[in-house]
Design an enzyme around this catalytic site. Structure first.
Site, PDB file in Angstrom:
ATOM      1  N   ASP A  73       6.468 -14.388 -34.177  1.00  0.00           N
ATOM      2  CA  ASP A  73       5.144 -15.013 -34.308  1.00  0.00           C
ATOM      3  C   ASP A  73       4.490 -14.727 -35.660  1.00  0.00           C
ATOM      4  OD1 ASP A  73       5.114 -12.392 -33.042  1.00  0.00           O
ATOM      5  OD2 ASP A  73       2.944 -12.593 -32.814  1.00  0.00           O
ATOM      6  N   HIS A  74       5.146 -13.904 -36.494  1.00  0.00           N
ATOM      7  CA  HIS A  74       4.589 -13.595 -37.815  1.00  0.00           C
ATOM      8  C   HIS A  74       5.372 -14.242 -38.956  1.00  0.00           C
ATOM      9  CE1 HIS A  74       1.687 -10.690 -36.205  1.00  0.00           C
ATOM     10  NE2 HIS A  74       2.553 -10.740 -35.202  1.00  0.00           N
TER      11      HIS A  74
END
Ligand SMILES: [Zn+2]
Length: 308
Positions: A73-74
């Site tokens: 998610d980063h």
């Protein structure tokens, strides 16, 4: 400095609940900071290109990227940011390489992303060849400096094993911003966050009883920070403003939980057990002006259907 929360969510989404679940309308946690001549992007998660577009910012203006860690998610928005920036259209047209700094392994990650998209690059030779370059921050110094901007990385704890996860502190012309990155309660956030103007922290809010029913979620809960713990950090660091991003609401349909997901109200009331100072619950495209020791908050106009 101007700080823009491009995304404030977690990896979780709730299919079929697009305009009801706050999890599904938040892009992944990604933050942009304008400081003098630098425009710095911290992480690049799901939705980064859409949120940059909505904020009126093109791929051309980003001068450096910093990664907190390598959870999907980063970084999942990195290929999109890179490939869209190289297209010869209004939003793109970037000709300067993207350079990313981060934990050990950042150069290999950038090389792997570039390799994965070789067929796309080969089939569209008319678009710009835009290198993607990775740098490991020197673990002895953990400092990046350019044009009066200082970015200081510090180690946090997020269950990432042998590859450390980082938080970042950004200093420019006497103003300061701290981004916790993904972490459980960590002393380094307190050490580097003492007296900063704006402290942006991640948080996880769990519906009471859910962890008893779903002990498998405890592993995730333990690598994040609860509202009460975040409140303690805010009380000890005393920022001019504390703000939440990477807000994880544990519960509700995304977790097949019979109880509804916690709400922003729950997040605030649990924080208030340990912190009484200025607090903002982040939402995508909320921004902050951090100038001369003052922090001004700009809230995006919200669609009534997407209230957190
Ligand atoms: Zn995360």
């Amino acid at each position: 400095m101007r700080v823009i929360l491009l995304g404030t969510g977690s990896p979780v989404t709730a299919p079929g609940k697009l305009f009801k679940s706050s999890d599904s309308v938040r892009a992944n946690a990604t933050t942009l900071i304008h400081a003098g001549r630098e425009t710095l992007l911290f992480d690049a998660g799901r939705g980064v290109v859409n949120r940059l577009s909505a904020a009126g910012i093109s791929g051309k203006v980003i001068t450096a990227i910093f990664l907190t860690h390598f959870h999907s998610d980063h970084i999942v928005g990195l290929p999109d940011l890179w490939l869209t920036s190289r297209l010869n259209f209004a939003w793109g047209g970037r000709e300067i390489p993207f350079e990313a700094w981060g934990p050990p392994g950042t150069p290999a990650l950038m090389t792997a992303i570039a390799q994965a998209f070789t067929p796309d690059l080969d089939e569209r030779p008319h678009d710009i060849r835009l290198p993607l370059v990775g740098h490991e921050l020197d673990t002895n110094k953990m400092v990046w400096r350019r044009n009066g901007v200082t970015v200081t990385a510090f180690v946090v704890e997020h269950g990432t094993g042998s590859i450390p996860a980082y938080g970042y502190r950004i200093d420019y012309e006497g103003s300061s911003v701290l981004l916790s990155g993904d972490t459980c309660y960590h002393e380094n956030v307190i050490k580097y966050g003492k007296g900063v103007d704006l402290l942006v922290h991640e948080v996880i809010v769990v519906h009471p009883g859910l962890l008893k029913r779903r002990p498998d979620l405890l592993r995730i809960f333990n690598i994040h920070t609860s509202p009460e713990q975040a409140g303690r950090i805010f009380s000890l660091t005393k920022p001019k403003l504390a703000a939440y991003t990477h807000i994880i609401f544990f519960g509700g349909p995304a977790f097949s939980s019979p109880t509804p997901a916690p709400t922003t109200r729950d997040l605030i009331s649990q924080t208030r057990k340990s912190y009484k100072g200025p607090l903002a619950v982040g939402f995508d495209l909320m921004s902050f002006d951090v100038i001369a020791g003052k922090v001004a908050v700009h809230r995006p106009p919200r669609q009534s259907a997407v209230r957190a």
